[in-house]
Scaffold this active site. Structure first.
Site, PDB file in Angstrom:
ATOM      1  N   SER A  72       0.847  -1.204   0.000  1.00 58.32           N
ATOM      2  CA  SER A  72       0.000   0.000   0.000  1.00 58.32           C
ATOM      3  C   SER A  72       0.874   1.243   0.000  1.00 58.32           C
ATOM      4  O   SER A  72       1.983   1.236   0.552  1.00 58.32           O
ATOM      5  CB  SER A  72      -0.885   0.020   1.236  1.00 58.32           C
ATOM      6  OG  SER A  72      -1.578   1.246   1.327  1.00 58.32           O
TER       7      SER A  72
ATOM      8  N   TYR B  13      -1.680  -0.453  10.439  1.00 58.36           N
ATOM      9  CA  TYR B  13      -1.810  -0.852   9.029  1.00 58.36           C
ATOM     10  C   TYR B  13      -0.637  -0.295   8.216  1.00 58.36           C
ATOM     11  O   TYR B  13       0.008  -1.021   7.450  1.00 58.36           O
ATOM     12  CB  TYR B  13      -3.143  -0.347   8.461  1.00 58.36           C
ATOM     13  CG  TYR B  13      -3.310  -0.642   6.985  1.00 58.36           C
ATOM     14  CD1 TYR B  13      -3.638  -1.925   6.546  1.00 58.36           C
ATOM     15  CD2 TYR B  13      -3.134   0.352   6.028  1.00 58.36           C
ATOM     16  CE1 TYR B  13      -3.778  -2.203   5.183  1.00 58.36           C
ATOM     17  CE2 TYR B  13      -3.279   0.086   4.671  1.00 58.36           C
ATOM     18  CZ  TYR B  13      -3.597  -1.196   4.257  1.00 58.36           C
ATOM     19  OH  TYR B  13      -3.733  -1.466   2.911  1.00 58.36           O
TER      20      TYR B  13
END
Ligand SMILES: NC(=O)c1ccc[n+]([C@@H]2O[C@H](COP(=O)([O-])OP(=O)(O)OC[C@H]3O[C@@H](n4cnc5c(N)ncnc54)[C@H](OP(=O)(O)O)[C@@H]3O)[C@@H](O)[C@H]2O)c1
Length: 242
Positions: A140, A153
């Site tokens: 990501s 995350y």
């Protein structure tokens, strides 16, 4: 049909990016194994549509992962490409430190980092026997910039980026290891992220969020390549520039 006869495992393929990756590989002739941990009906439906097999396993569970890899190899006779796409998060504002419990850390790191490690480690002996074998990690932009749905995350994806480089160095020349780092992608995961989607549409050079297809194409490129390894390919419509 450039992937005819190639065996591809896509984790987290019951929806979103993983589903599209599974479809695209199958369209190009691959034998595809579709994985998810809870959504077995959706996963079975994807597997049926792509003419592949469904393997239910929580990637955080090493034993379940080992069994899954054996099942895939038994079904397809080997393994050529692994797309480590399964991931999890919690949406927690970065300044809400108390909401980030140890359980949140363990869950997110347990899937995104340790789970990816489990799948890669179990697959490696089989990938070594394949030609132009590769591992593709779906990371990501949150692992590169100070943004993302929560701090754990973002940290997990930063860890995944470095795991990508470390394994690329360790496993070459037998196995190439790369990552794709998307910005915002339109999937069930982000379906209600309306404000962020509007923001991305306003500030990024491409003026839109990604489709799962945009990310699947990047995965195909990395699988096709005969030389790219250790790369974290940012596919974010230029979000990293702003
Ligand atoms: N959407 C975005 O904007 C975006 C941006 C950057 C990166 N990503 C990354 O892209 C990947 C896919 O996300 P998505 O947006 O496509 O989400 P999604 O539509 O919610 O799909 C997530 C998939 O992962 C599976 N999964 C979750 N935990 C798992 C586990 N422990 N073991 C096995 N499978 C598991 C889910 O099925 P079960 O729940 O049934 O297990 C589902 O198939 C993730 O790694 C995410 O971090 C997404």
């Amino acid at each position: 049909m450039e992937f005819t006869g190639k065996a591809v495992l896509v984790t987290g393929a019951s929806s979103g990016i993983g589903e599209r990756v599974a479809e695209r590989f199958a369209e190009l002739g691959a034998l595809v194994a579709v994985n998810s941990s809870t959504s077995s009906k959706a996963g079975e439906a994807v597997a049926a549509r792509v003419g592949g097999i469904y393997c239910r396993a929580d990637i955080a569970d090493d034993q379940a992962v080992r069994s899954m890899i054996e099942e895939v190899v038994a079904a397809f006779g080997g393994l050529d490409v692994v797309v480590n796409n399964a991931g999890t998060t919690r949406v927690i504002p970065h300044d809400d430190l108390d909401a980030v419990t140890d359980a949140v850390w363990n869950d997110i790191l347990g899937v995104n980092v340790l789970g990816t490690w489990h799948v890669s480690r179990a697959a490696i002996p089989h990938l070594r026997r394949a030609e132009n074998a590769s591992i593709i990690n779906v990371s990501s932009l949150a692992g590169l910039k100070t943004l993302g749905s929560s701090i754990p995350y973002a940290v997990s994806k930063a860890g995944l980026n470095h795991m990508t480089r470390l394994l690329a160095r360790t496993l070459g020349p037998d196995i190439r290891v790369n990552a794709v780092a998307p910005g915002l992608v339109d999937t069930p995961w982000t379906a209600d992220w309306h404000d962020f989607r509007t923001h991305v549409g306003e500030i990024t050079p491409m003026r839109r969020s990604a489709t799962p297809d945009d990310i699947a194409e990047a995965c195909l490129y990395l699988a096709r390549s005969t030389f790219a390894t250790g790369d974290v390919l940012v596919v974010d419509g230029g979000h990293h520039l702003v």
